[in-house]
Scaffold this active site. Structure first.
Site, PDB file in Angstrom:
ATOM      1  N   GLY A 166     -48.645  26.861 -45.989  1.00 18.50           N
ATOM      2  CA  GLY A 166     -49.518  26.378 -45.159  1.00 18.50           C
ATOM      3  C   GLY A 166     -50.611  27.242 -44.686  1.00 18.50           C
ATOM      4  O   GLY A 166     -51.810  26.807 -44.304  1.00 18.50           O
ATOM      5  N   LYS A 191     -39.549  48.568 -39.591  1.00 19.11           N
ATOM      6  CA  LYS A 191     -38.867  49.908 -39.698  1.00 19.11           C
ATOM      7  C   LYS A 191     -39.622  50.973 -40.449  1.00 19.11           C
ATOM      8  O   LYS A 191     -39.706  52.118 -40.255  1.00 19.11           O
ATOM      9  CB  LYS A 191     -37.776  49.510 -41.002  1.00 19.11           C
ATOM     10  CG  LYS A 191     -36.847  50.772 -41.328  1.00 19.11           C
ATOM     11  CD  LYS A 191     -35.926  50.645 -42.258  1.00 19.11           C
ATOM     12  CE  LYS A 191     -35.165  51.567 -42.970  1.00 19.11           C
ATOM     13  NZ  LYS A 191     -34.116  51.342 -43.752  1.00 19.11           N
ATOM     14  N   HIS A 222     -34.411  34.253   1.655  1.00 19.79           N
ATOM     15  CA  HIS A 222     -33.495  35.071   1.054  1.00 19.79           C
ATOM     16  C   HIS A 222     -32.342  34.700   0.233  1.00 19.79           C
ATOM     17  O   HIS A 222     -31.304  35.071   0.520  1.00 19.79           O
ATOM     18  CB  HIS A 222     -32.948  36.295   2.341  1.00 19.79           C
ATOM     19  CG  HIS A 222     -34.338  36.627   3.120  1.00 19.79           C
ATOM     20  ND1 HIS A 222     -34.885  37.386   2.234  1.00 19.79           N
ATOM     21  CD2 HIS A 222     -34.579  36.851   4.116  1.00 19.79           C
ATOM     22  CE1 HIS A 222     -36.159  37.855   2.999  1.00 19.79           C
ATOM     23  NE2 HIS A 222     -35.554  37.404   4.370  1.00 19.79           N
ATOM     24  N   ASN A 237     -19.330  34.470   2.594  1.00 21.25           N
ATOM     25  CA  ASN A 237     -18.560  33.555   2.958  1.00 21.25           C
ATOM     26  C   ASN A 237     -19.238  32.464   3.445  1.00 21.25           C
ATOM     27  O   ASN A 237     -20.379  32.828   4.445  1.00 21.25           O
ATOM     28  CB  ASN A 237     -17.484  33.894   4.084  1.00 21.25           C
ATOM     29  CG  ASN A 237     -16.199  34.554   3.497  1.00 21.25           C
ATOM     30  OD1 ASN A 237     -15.780  34.364   2.526  1.00 21.25           O
ATOM     31  ND2 ASN A 237     -15.738  35.785   4.278  1.00 21.25           N
ATOM     32  N   ARG A 260     -14.575  34.704   7.379  1.00 21.68           N
ATOM     33  CA  ARG A 260     -15.115  33.382   7.362  1.00 21.68           C
ATOM     34  C   ARG A 260     -15.323  32.919   9.160  1.00 21.68           C
ATOM     35  O   ARG A 260     -16.195  32.110   9.255  1.00 21.68           O
ATOM     36  CB  ARG A 260     -13.921  32.489   6.867  1.00 21.68           C
ATOM     37  CG  ARG A 260     -14.263  31.084   6.596  1.00 21.68           C
ATOM     38  CD  ARG A 260     -13.477  30.627   5.389  1.00 21.68           C
ATOM     39  NE  ARG A 260     -13.751  31.241   4.270  1.00 21.68           N
ATOM     40  CZ  ARG A 260     -14.775  30.866   3.146  1.00 21.68           C
ATOM     41  NH1 ARG A 260     -15.648  30.075   3.541  1.00 21.68           N
ATOM     42  NH2 ARG A 260     -14.798  31.876   2.198  1.00 21.68           N
ATOM     43  N   ASP A 288      -7.791  29.926  12.813  1.00 19.10           N
ATOM     44  CA  ASP A 288      -8.854  30.447  13.847  1.00 19.10           C
ATOM     45  C   ASP A 288     -10.243  29.837  13.609  1.00 19.10           C
ATOM     46  O   ASP A 288     -10.964  29.432  14.503  1.00 19.10           O
ATOM     47  CB  ASP A 288      -8.882  31.857  14.255  1.00 19.10           C
ATOM     48  CG  ASP A 288      -9.032  32.821  12.819  1.00 19.10           C
ATOM     49  OD1 ASP A 288      -9.240  32.175  11.791  1.00 19.10           O
ATOM     50  OD2 ASP A 288      -9.332  34.103  12.897  1.00 19.10           O
ATOM     51  N   ARG A 319     -13.012  26.012  -5.462  1.00 17.39           N
ATOM     52  CA  ARG A 319     -13.755  27.076  -4.663  1.00 17.39           C
ATOM     53  C   ARG A 319     -15.056  27.362  -5.275  1.00 17.39           C
ATOM     54  O   ARG A 319     -15.348  27.101  -6.336  1.00 17.39           O
ATOM     55  CB  ARG A 319     -12.878  28.259  -4.800  1.00 17.39           C
ATOM     56  CG  ARG A 319     -13.491  29.521  -3.850  1.00 17.39           C
ATOM     57  CD  ARG A 319     -12.540  30.598  -3.987  1.00 17.39           C
ATOM     58  NE  ARG A 319     -12.993  31.182  -5.386  1.00 17.39           N
ATOM     59  CZ  ARG A 319     -12.368  32.423  -5.822  1.00 17.39           C
ATOM     60  NH1 ARG A 319     -11.304  33.095  -5.263  1.00 17.39           N
ATOM     61  NH2 ARG A 319     -12.637  32.931  -6.972  1.00 17.39           N
TER      62      ARG A 319
END
Length: 524
Positions: free
Chosen positions: A35, A136, A277, A418, A438, A478, A520
């Site tokens: 082509g 090359k 950020h 976390n 955490r 906690d 997780r």
């Protein structure tokens, strides 16, 4: 090196005719194929068909046409080597001093979801072989793989009496090897993917440079943006409609925002995510982009200043007008209405991007991260469908809590670990990100929510009556107790701690509903 003969064989015909006329005007003989030869001939440019040059016909449906000693010998012969010259003389192999080749559009075949057979036929063999041979032997041969380099090479040929400088040939050779490496990496990853081999023994990745960036994360760092073909859609494929050039940090933050917004089906609800950020500082879903934006902004209007705003639906004029009230670096949406474009055009520095097609959060895209001496490669984070929701408390969530728990857990996937996310009525109302502890993430989210409530003129904290999502398990009770004291009513978390029983006991004592997911979502 003076160029007397060139071989031109290109799939991308951009600039071909002008390039061919320039070569002919410099009295350079042109060899060509298929082509390319037909296009040049039709333009009145004299060419020698490669079959005439090799004395061997094109066969096997075009698979075999340039893999011939007269082609590769002409490219590889070391001009000052007597043995090479003797072999050329014996086998009538003439020099080929310039090679202009670009490759079959394999990457485009993959991205268009072409059939297996059509994609296989889009794998170029002769082209890379010629490119590697010419690159090359760049001491003697000029190799061009990008039509964008035609003008520079022609200008140099005209300045230097039909020759190119070694420095130019060396730069073009490096580019040529980069192109074939990127091409081969796309082929390797596609074939491995067809075999469901996610992590082959040899992992190849490459891309083409879209633009050099002003600097990296900091002004003393250099940076550039590359597009990796065949690795799914994303921010690198966005179309910029207006504004300044995007920075490294703009791209990084926009990528994080698009990934989070992509969690929400635009057919189900309008979603807006605001990122600063690389962390969401607000996310929401609602009936319209405007309402979703208002709810997302309310979560943390201070951090949203100078952030990235992403919508999962067409940005309309009402949302556009409201976004203008806040200094925003970048806006991204699948599309933008003409009225919205007109409104935003008044802010010349605002970067406005469209991204179509919108990324699929369930696609098999790989995440790649560099480390010293190597790469870390992983599949993208699990989609929602991998979660198995298990109620572990005496009280199950209400229907409204279920909706907010699911929403919050999706957002938490995109917050740096976390990660703690409070949500209410389809919007984040407090986010704690990137903490080493955490329990600190829990308290930071509560404090920031209280600040946002005061800014909004609310009489009580937005955390009251909200749900909480945690990207990983609570190692102690906690953090959960602190969330309950702040007014959270339900919690979603992966579970799996050795102290799960203590955490469940604390949730029951506080009257919380709690759901374990078994999944997780660490994000570092």
């Amino acid at each position: 090196m003076v160029i007397r003969r060139a071989l031109v064989s290109v799939s991308d015909k951009t600039g071909l005719i002008e390039f061919g006329r320039s070569l002919a005007g410099l009295a350079i003989e042109i060899l060509s194929t298929g082509g390319t030869a037909r296009a040049l001939t039709a333009a009145g440019i004299k060419v020698t068909d490669i079959e005439s040059w090799t004395g061997f016909p094109e066969i096997m449906d075009g698979r075999l046409k340039t893999l011939h000693p007269k082609v590769h010998g002409g490219l590889l012969a070391v001009r000052g080597n007597p043995a090479h010259r003797a072999a050329q003389s014996l086998y009538e192999i003439g020099d080929i001093d310039l090679l202009a080749v670009n490759l079959y559009p394999f990457e485009e075949a993959v991205e268009s979801n072409a059939s297996w057979s059509d994609t296989i036929e889009a794998i170029d063999v002769g082209g890379p072989a010629m490119i590697r041979a010419a690159a090359k032997n760049h001491e003697s041969v000029t190799v061009i793989v990008d039509p964008g380099d035609y003008p520079e090479v022609i200008a140099e040929l005209r300045r230097h009496g039909g020759s190119t400088a070694l420095e130019t040939r060396r730069r073009l050779a490096a580019k040529a090897f980069g192109r074939t490496a990127t091409y081969d990496s796309a082929i390797s990853r596609w074939i491995a993917g067809q075999s469901n081999e996610k992590f082959p023994e040899y992992f190849a990745i490459g891309g083409n440079r879209l633009q050099a960036l002003r600097y990296g994360e900091n002004p003393h760092q250099e940076a550039a943006l590359y597009r990796v073909p065949g690795n799914g859609g994303g921010i690198a494929n966005a179309r910029q409609l207006q504004g300044k050039e995007l920075s490294y940090n703009n791209f990084n933050d926009a990528d994080a925002a698009v990934a989070c917004a992509g969690e929400f089906d635009p057919a189900a609800a309008a979603a807006c995510v605001i990122v600063k950020h690389a962390n969401p500082c607000g996310a929401a879903v609602d009936a319209s982009p405007l309402e979703a934006y208002r709810k997302a902004l309310r979560c943390d209007p201070v951090s949203a200043f100078g952030g990235i705003v992403v919508f999962n639906r067409c940005l309309d004029e009402m949302a556009a007008a409201e976004v203008l009230d806040l200094f925003t670096e970048v806006i991204v949406a699948p599309s933008v209405s003409e009225t919205a474009r007109a409104i935003l055009s008044g802010k010349g520095n605002l970067r406005l991007l469209t991204l179509d097609p919108w990324p699929d959060p369930t696609s098999a895209q790989l995440d790649v991260k560099t480390i010293g001496g190597g790469l870390l490669v992983q599949s993208r984070d699990s989609p929602k469908g991998d979660c198995i929701f298990k109620v572990v408390t005496e009280r199950a969530p209400t229907p409204g809590e279920w909706l907010d728990l699911e929403f919050a857990f999706r957002v938490a996937k995109h917050v740096k670990s976390n990660a703690i996310v409070y949500a209410k009525d389809g919007a984040t109302v407090g986010i704690g990100a990137g903490q080493m502890s955490r329990v600190d993430a829990v308290s930071i989210a509560v404090r920031k929510s209280a600040d946002a409530a005061r800014a909004a003129g609310l009489s009580e904290s937005m955390v009251k009556g909200s749900v909480l999502a945690s990207d990983a398990f609570f190692p102690f009770a906690d953090g959960l107790i602190q969330a309950a004291e702040a007014g959270a009513t339900a919690v979603i978390q992966p579970g799996g701690s050795i102290r799960d029983a203590d955490v469940i006991k604390a949730a029951n004592a506080a009257g919380l509903a709690m759901v374990f997911t078994g999944i997780r979502h660490f994000r570092h």
